[in-house]
Design an enzyme around this catalytic site. Structure first.
Site, PDB file in Angstrom:
ATOM      1  CB  SER A 148      -5.183 -13.047   5.405  1.00 39.83           C
ATOM      2  OG  SER A 148      -4.869 -13.464   6.720  1.00 39.83           O
ATOM      3  CE1 TYR A 162      -2.412  -8.524   5.893  1.00 38.45           C
ATOM      4  CE2 TYR A 162      -3.441 -10.007   7.465  1.00 38.45           C
ATOM      5  CZ  TYR A 162      -2.672  -9.807   6.343  1.00 38.45           C
ATOM      6  OH  TYR A 162      -2.160 -10.892   5.654  1.00 38.45           O
TER       7      TYR A 162
END
Ligand code: NAP
Length: 264
Positions: A148, A162
């Protein structure tokens, strides 16, 4: 005309979507099948994986569903065993599964930290380790790991665990790429930016104040193009990286974000 991954055997983890619509994993599974791969659709959620399978079957593609939790070593070994039993080998491993539980240092619980690292990062180690055997034996393989842009930038909805897990995916992919470069196995990571997928609705609506359409407008406005990307944008790159067209690309971390990281 032969497809771009004609006759290859692909595993896609998180091949369903965690809600209505087309997520990154679902789009990748559909494109790989459309381009000639036999696809193993791995997902915790049988219904979601079967929905993807129905789309692939309607287009004349071939797939099987494998219900499994990729944070478990035994499950990952079983996925690869199921794949080799059904289709003889593994050529492509697309590690897409990821979860996001937004929160910073003081509001991330130990459980959330452990769960995020297990599902987002340990799963990639376990799946790659399981698939390395058949790939090494045939001296070829293509691994695509979904990271990401949160691995390299802090985004409005702060997600400590995350972001850390996704940074780990880039480092993990790089190490594997170098270790296996001489064996014919390639490994690359993709860093999606803001994509309008069911994943975002499920994971982030609360972090943006609970209103999906307000979240969509805010996220669109953060993108230099004025619009978030979609699952197909990630899947098109994943297909290319999985195909022999990318035969000299390994160890890369490729951004798909409509220039967002150029601006933040
Ligand atoms: P998704 O729709 O949320 O997930 C796909 C499927 O994965 C869901 O059916 C989900 O089942 C399943 N799953 C969750 N945990 C699992 C596990 N432990 N084992 C097996 N399956 C599991 O996500 P997506 O759109 O395909 O892709 C998400 C990936 O893209 C993630 O790695 C995410 O970090 C990355 N990403 C997304 C964006 C974005 O803006 N959309 C941006 C950057 C990166 P359940 O629904 O039952 O949990």
């Amino acid at each position: 005309m032969a497809g771009r991954v004609q006759g290859k055997v692909a595993i896609v983890t998180g091949a369903g979507s965690g809600g209505a619509g087309i997520g990154n994993g679902k789009a990748a599974a559909i494109l790989l099948a459309r381009e000639g791969a036999k696809v193993v659709l791995v997902d915790l959620n049988r219904n979601a994986a079967e929905e993807t399978q129905a789309i692939i079957s309607a287009e004349g593609g071939e797939s099987i569903v494998c219900v499994a939790d990729v944070s478990s070593a035994r499950a990952c070994d079983a996925i690869v065993a199921t794949t080799t039993k059904a289709f003889g080998t593994v050529d492509i491993l697309h590690n897409n599964v990821g979860i996001e539980e937004a929160g910073g240092l003081e509001d991330t619980s130990e459980e959330s930290w452990d769960r995020t690292l297990a599902v987002n990062l340990k799963s990639m180690f376990l799946m790659c380790r399981a698939a390395a055997g058949p790939m090494k034996a045939q001296r070829s393989g293509a691994i695509v790991n979904i990271s990401s842009i949160n691995a390299i930038r802090t985004l409005p909805a702060i997600s400590l665990a995350y972001g850390v897990s996704k940074a780990g995916v880039i480092a993990f992919t790089r190490e594997v790429a170098v270790e296996f470069a001489a064996t014919g196995i390639r490994a690359n990571s993709i860093l999606p930016g803001m994509m309008q997928t069911p994943f975002v609705v499920t994971s982030l609506t609360e972090a943006y104040g609970g209103d999906i359409s307000a979240m969509t407008s805010q996220r669109d406005a953060l993108c230099p193009t004025g619009k978030q990307g979609e699952g197909w944008d990630v899947a098109n790159l994943a297909l290319f990286l999985a195909s022999d067209e990318a035969k000299y690309i390994t160890g890369a971390a490729v951004i798909v974000d409509g220039a967002q990281t150029c601006r933040i």
